[in-house]
Structures are given as C-alpha cells and as structure tokens.
Scaffold this active site. Structure first.
Site, PDB file in Angstrom:
ATOM      1  N   GLY A  86     -76.307 -12.943 -27.381  1.00  0.00           N
ATOM      2  CA  GLY A  86     -77.442 -13.353 -28.643  1.00  0.00           C
ATOM      3  C   GLY A  86     -77.994 -11.765 -28.855  1.00  0.00           C
ATOM      4  N   GLY A  88     -80.496  -9.822 -28.502  1.00  0.00           N
ATOM      5  CA  GLY A  88     -81.588  -9.460 -27.482  1.00  0.00           C
ATOM      6  C   GLY A  88     -82.684  -8.517 -28.242  1.00  0.00           C
ATOM      7  N   LYS A 109     -83.001  -3.739 -35.805  1.00  0.00           N
ATOM      8  CA  LYS A 109     -82.550  -3.299 -34.453  1.00  0.00           C
ATOM      9  C   LYS A 109     -83.710  -2.639 -33.538  1.00  0.00           C
ATOM     10  CE  LYS A 109     -78.261  -2.064 -32.227  1.00  0.00           C
ATOM     11  NZ  LYS A 109     -76.894  -1.542 -32.629  1.00  0.00           N
ATOM     12  N   ASP A 121     -86.173  -5.015 -22.917  1.00  0.00           N
ATOM     13  CA  ASP A 121     -87.423  -4.884 -23.797  1.00  0.00           C
ATOM     14  C   ASP A 121     -87.346  -5.108 -25.103  1.00  0.00           C
ATOM     15  OD1 ASP A 121     -86.154  -2.798 -24.718  1.00  0.00           O
ATOM     16  OD2 ASP A 121     -87.608  -1.031 -23.942  1.00  0.00           O
ATOM     17  N   GLY A 122     -86.113  -5.203 -25.641  1.00  0.00           N
ATOM     18  CA  GLY A 122     -86.009  -5.898 -27.283  1.00  0.00           C
ATOM     19  C   GLY A 122     -86.090  -4.367 -28.131  1.00  0.00           C
ATOM     20  N   ARG A 179     -69.767 -12.839 -35.116  1.00  0.00           N
ATOM     21  CA  ARG A 179     -68.654 -12.108 -34.064  1.00  0.00           C
ATOM     22  C   ARG A 179     -67.772 -13.026 -33.570  1.00  0.00           C
ATOM     23  NH1 ARG A 179     -72.812  -8.129 -32.495  1.00  0.00           N
ATOM     24  NH2 ARG A 179     -74.455  -8.455 -33.933  1.00  0.00           N
ATOM     25  N   ASP A 248     -68.077  -9.473 -28.501  1.00  0.00           N
ATOM     26  CA  ASP A 248     -69.496  -9.685 -29.198  1.00  0.00           C
ATOM     27  C   ASP A 248     -69.731  -8.721 -30.127  1.00  0.00           C
ATOM     28  OD1 ASP A 248     -69.674  -8.672 -26.349  1.00  0.00           O
ATOM     29  OD2 ASP A 248     -71.801  -7.886 -27.108  1.00  0.00           O
ATOM     30  N   ASN A 249     -68.805  -7.427 -30.058  1.00  0.00           N
ATOM     31  CA  ASN A 249     -69.033  -6.378 -30.894  1.00  0.00           C
ATOM     32  C   ASN A 249     -67.924  -6.307 -31.939  1.00  0.00           C
ATOM     33  OD1 ASN A 249     -71.209  -5.512 -29.797  1.00  0.00           O
ATOM     34  ND2 ASN A 249     -70.252  -4.333 -28.305  1.00  0.00           N
TER      35      ASN A 249
END
Ligand code: AMP
Ligand code: MG
Length: 491
Positions: A86, A88, A109, A121-122, A179, A248-249
């Site tokens: 997900g 993040g 992003k 840490d996002g 994705r 996922d990419n």
C-alpha cells in the site's frame, strides 16, 4: 483556487484505500514545476507558482474537492508475496480530466505516514525525488509511456536515511495507479466482489471498449499483456533498466511507474543490473521481458475467478493468453531493434544482424546509446570513414566485420543518405539520463540544495533526439572514475 477534481477511486468501496491527509511541513520551497504538464492537466500555473499553491504542493492545505487517500495493494517483491503493502509514503490526492479528456491521477510522494507505512516515516529524501523527476521526464521525452513529474518541493525538514538528508515531495501525474499488486491484494484475501469492482474500474477507466467483450476479464488480461509487452520492448530498445520490477511496481495501465534504483545502460552488457538491493540480478536488463511475463502470470492468477466459474476452463483461457507473451514481446521489440540500424523487422536476417551488433558491442564494451546514435553519421554506402563508431569499440575490427554485412543489407534497401540519417536519429537518442548525470544532479540537490544542474539537465533531456552540440558533455559516457555501479531505492 478551484481544481475540478473527479475522484473515481474514492468512490470505490472503503476496502480499497484509507483516507489520509498529507502531513504539513515546516518551511517548504518549490524546486521545480512542470509548466507544460500543469497546463496540459488544466491546472492553473499561476496558482501553482504562488505561495498558496506551494502550500498545497507541500501538503499544508487540502483543496476543496480533493479526497486524499492511500491506496491498498499487495505484491510479489523479488518473487516473494507480501500481502500488505500500500501507499506508505504517498497519497492519491485526486483525479482530474486533462485537456485530451483523459483521466489523470494527481499523486503526492513523501506526504507523511499512512496506515500502510509499516514503520517507515512516510517521507522522501530530495535525492530520490530529483531522480524520479528526471527519469519520468526523460522517459516521456523519449516517447516511453510513463507517469509524469508535475512538481518537486523541498520540505525544509530533515529525513534520516544512512545520514540526515533534506526532505522532498514529488508530485506526479499518471494514467492510473492500479498495479498488478492491487489485484493480488483482493485475490489473495478471497474478496471476489472487490476483485470484480477493481476489474470493472480498470476497464471503465483504461480500456472502456472491453466492457462489451464476451469475456471482459479475459480481454482485460489480454490487453494488459500487450501493453506490458510493448512497454518493456520500449525500455529494452533505449537501454532502460527499471530496477525493481515487483508486481506492486507494475501498472495495469502500461506505464512505467515507481522509479527507484533504475538505470540506463552505458557500455553494453545485457546482464547489467545497478540496483543495490538486487543481489542476484533478477531485474537485469535482459531479464526484464521474462520478469514481465512472470508478473503477468501473477495477474492472470488473480483474474481466474472472473474469467470463468469453472477453474479448469479459466486456467486454459488465461494460459492461452499468457503463452502468447513471448511472441507479442518479439513483435514489439524486433521492429524497434532493427529500426536502430536502419532496417525493418520483416526480414529475419535484419533481426539477426541487429542481435549480432549487440553481441559485438558487449564483447567490445561499446556504449549502447552512442553506438546506435553514431550509425546515423556513417555513409550507408562506404566504410571509408567509420571512425565515430569504431572508436567506441575496444577492438574496432569487430565492428568493421559487422559493418560489411550491414552495408550489404542497406544496399539491398537502397536508402538515400539523408533519409537514412533522419530515420536513425528519430529512434536512437543522443541523450539519455546517464547514471552519473542523475547522481551528479541528485548530489548537488542533497548536498547544496543546488537545483541549477537539475534544470540544465531537464532542458537537454526534453529533446533527446536532437543533437545539442553545446551540451556534448551530457551525451558522453562516464569516465572510469565517474561510472556508477550501484543505484539505490532511496526512499
Ligand atoms: P517502493 O520502493 O516504492 O516500491 O515501495 C515499496 C513499499 O514500501 C510501498 O508500500 C511503499 O509505500 C513503502 N515505503 C517505501 N518507502 C517508505 C517510507 N519512507 N515510509 C513508509 N513507507 C515506505
Ligand atoms: Mg513502489
């Protein structure tokens, strides 16, 4: 400022995402804004350039109509299934309809933690932000389907990686962010209704004609196979290495997505793999078609229950599509490859000839981009002055032997010289985002908050097929001491 958001993803069931606002940042400043893209998206460039606009881009305010959310997805990472990934460190901020009537995601992003951050840490460091900005725009200018870079912002805050680094935020625009891993998320949980809703969403958004197909799920699989084959063929033809082709990419819209430890070939070696986290070369240049095929098999598994209620029949249908991947890939790749030497792919000898050149380039450590680019300068009828290409080969005799065969084929085609040169220059770029350049630009950004090199390189890479003699320095291969042997995911 009004942006006409129309958020189709936010209308999907709650299991698809977590609503999440960006975390404000202390002292944002604009690094770069993509005026052309902003205008194409119908966004107000003046607003984006203003203090209010910067606050929005920094995540310090949310605009009316925006419904920021973190998308849920799973994925196979280096062959291993991870049920919960997900967004993040990213948010889908909203969707807009661009000037061509195309729906585009606006995505941010480095926006702060989300429920999918898994201890991260996002945030993002400026280095990877600058690298993704450069790569997206370089790829777009090369004609490769890709997410685009809309803006980059310095947060004025510090993120801690190996060492403290300035924080950054990247804004990107994409045809979509679904994705292969999004399908895996629901399929692995056995959430059939959600899976169906996802397939319907993807069809309605990206492939609306398929809604009328006899078997829409199978037709969806088929078109994603083709788009992916086309995309990877394009990558291969310009020497691009994605670096983390995890499911996922892998976008189901056929765009290059998630630039991390990517790289471009310098001297040609098919096994080139720069990524520091790819110890076994799983995602090396020449493995990319095989990996794409593998990723598509994972997508096929997810779609089985939508393809047919009878598992055996579903499997047969899906397999018949999947088996066609290698042929489809060749159908996309071969014309790109033979065009690089000025020939077409209808004659098998032309394909063999191009592959033979690649082998010689490998043996002689010739630069991938410059070898093809400089073929345009040669006289298709005479080998008297081949110095420009010969000097790229450790042993130029290896090139000479090939050039004899090549000219023999060109003679059959009987091409006029100017036409020949123009055709080659249209497909063989002079400028790619060489790894040492990306590194140099990222270093200047991280170490000195100096974005001048970024702007210069962006301007050159916007016209990759044009000779720009005043920027010859940015076309040359790295010197031994400049060579980048490792690239990093760098979040
Ligand atoms: P990527 O390397 O972009 O393919 O990311 C793989 C996964 O790690 C995704 O789920 C990301 O959202 C997550 N991730 C990467 N970097 C961070 C970060 N700094 N904080 C939180 N999650 C992250
Ligand atoms: Mg990713």
């Amino acid at each position: 400022m009004n942006i006409a958001f129309d958020n189709s993803y936010a209308r999907l069931p709650p299991a698809f995402y977590q609503r999440q606002s960006p975390d404000p940042v202390g002292a944002p400043s604009l690094i770069v804004l993509n005026h052309e893209l902003a205008a194409a998206l119908g966004l107000d460039v003046e607003f984006l350039s203003s203090a209010d606009g910067l606050n929005w881009l920094a995540g310090n305010r949310v605009l009316a109509g925006s419904e920021p959310l973190a998308m849920a997805y799973a994925g196979h990472q280096f062959g291993h299934f991870v049920p919960q990934l997900g967004d993040g460190r990213a948010l889908l901020v909203g969707e807009v309809i661009d000037g061509n009537g195309q729906r585009r995601d606006l995505h941010m992003k480095g926006s702060g933690p989300t429920p999918f951050s898994r201890g991260g840490d996002g945030r993002a460091s400026i280095g990877p932000v600058v690298r993704e900005y450069l790569a997206s725009e370089a790829m777009a200018a090369l004609g490769v389907p890709t997410t685009r870079a809309l803006a980059a912002v310095a947060t004025g805050e510090t993120v801690f990686r190996q060492q403290p680094e300035p924080g950054g935020i990247l804004w990107r625009a994409a045809a979509g962010h679904v994705r292969v891993g999004t399908f895996e998320y629901f399929a692995r949980r056995g959430q059939l209704e959600a899976l169906r809703a996802l397939a319907d969403h993807v069809i309605a958004r990206h492939y609306p004609d398929l809604a009328e197909a006899d078997n829409p799920a199978l037709a969806l699989f088929d078109v994603v196979i083709d788009r992916t084959a086309a995309l990877v063929a394009h990558w291969m033809s310009i020497g691009f290495i994605h670096g983390v082709m995890n499911t996922d990419n892998t976008s189901v819209a056929g765009e290059t997505i998630d630039y991390g430890p990517f790289g471009f070939l310098d001297s040609f070696d098919p096994n080139t793999c720069y990524s520091s986290i790819d110890r076994h070369g799983r995602y090396a240049w020449q493995r990319q078609p095989t990996i794409a095929h593998w990723n598509l098999a994972r997508l096929g598994e997810c779609l089985l229950p939508l393809i047919d209620d009878d598992p055996q029949r579903a499997l047969e249908h899906a397999n018949s599509k999947l088996e066609a991947f290698p042929r489809r890939y060749q159908n996309h790749f071969n014309p790109r490859l033979t065009a690089k030497i000025g020939l077409d792919a209808r004659t098998p000898e032309h394909i063999a000839l191009a592959l033979d050149l690649l082998e010689r380039m490998h043996r002689q450590q010739a630069d991938f981009t410059l070898t093809f680019r400089r073929l345009a300068e040669l006289d298709p009828r005479s080998g008297r002055d081949d110095a420009a290409v010969r000097e790229l080969f450790v042993d130029p005799d290896d090139f000479d032997a090939w050039a004899i065969e090549w000219r023999a084929r060109l003679a059959v085609e009987n091409r006029e010289r100017n036409q020949f040169r123009a055709a080659l220059q249209r497909v063989n770029p002079a400028f790619i985002l060489r790894n040492h350049l990306a590194q140099r630009v990222a270093d200047a950004a991280v170490e000195r908050l100096d974005f001048e090199p970024l702007h210069t390189l962006l301007a050159v890479l916007a016209r990759p097929y044009n000779d720009q003699p005043e920027h010859a320095e940015l076309a040359r291969p790295p010197r031994p001491e400049e060579r980048v042997t490792e690239t990093f995911c760098g979040t």
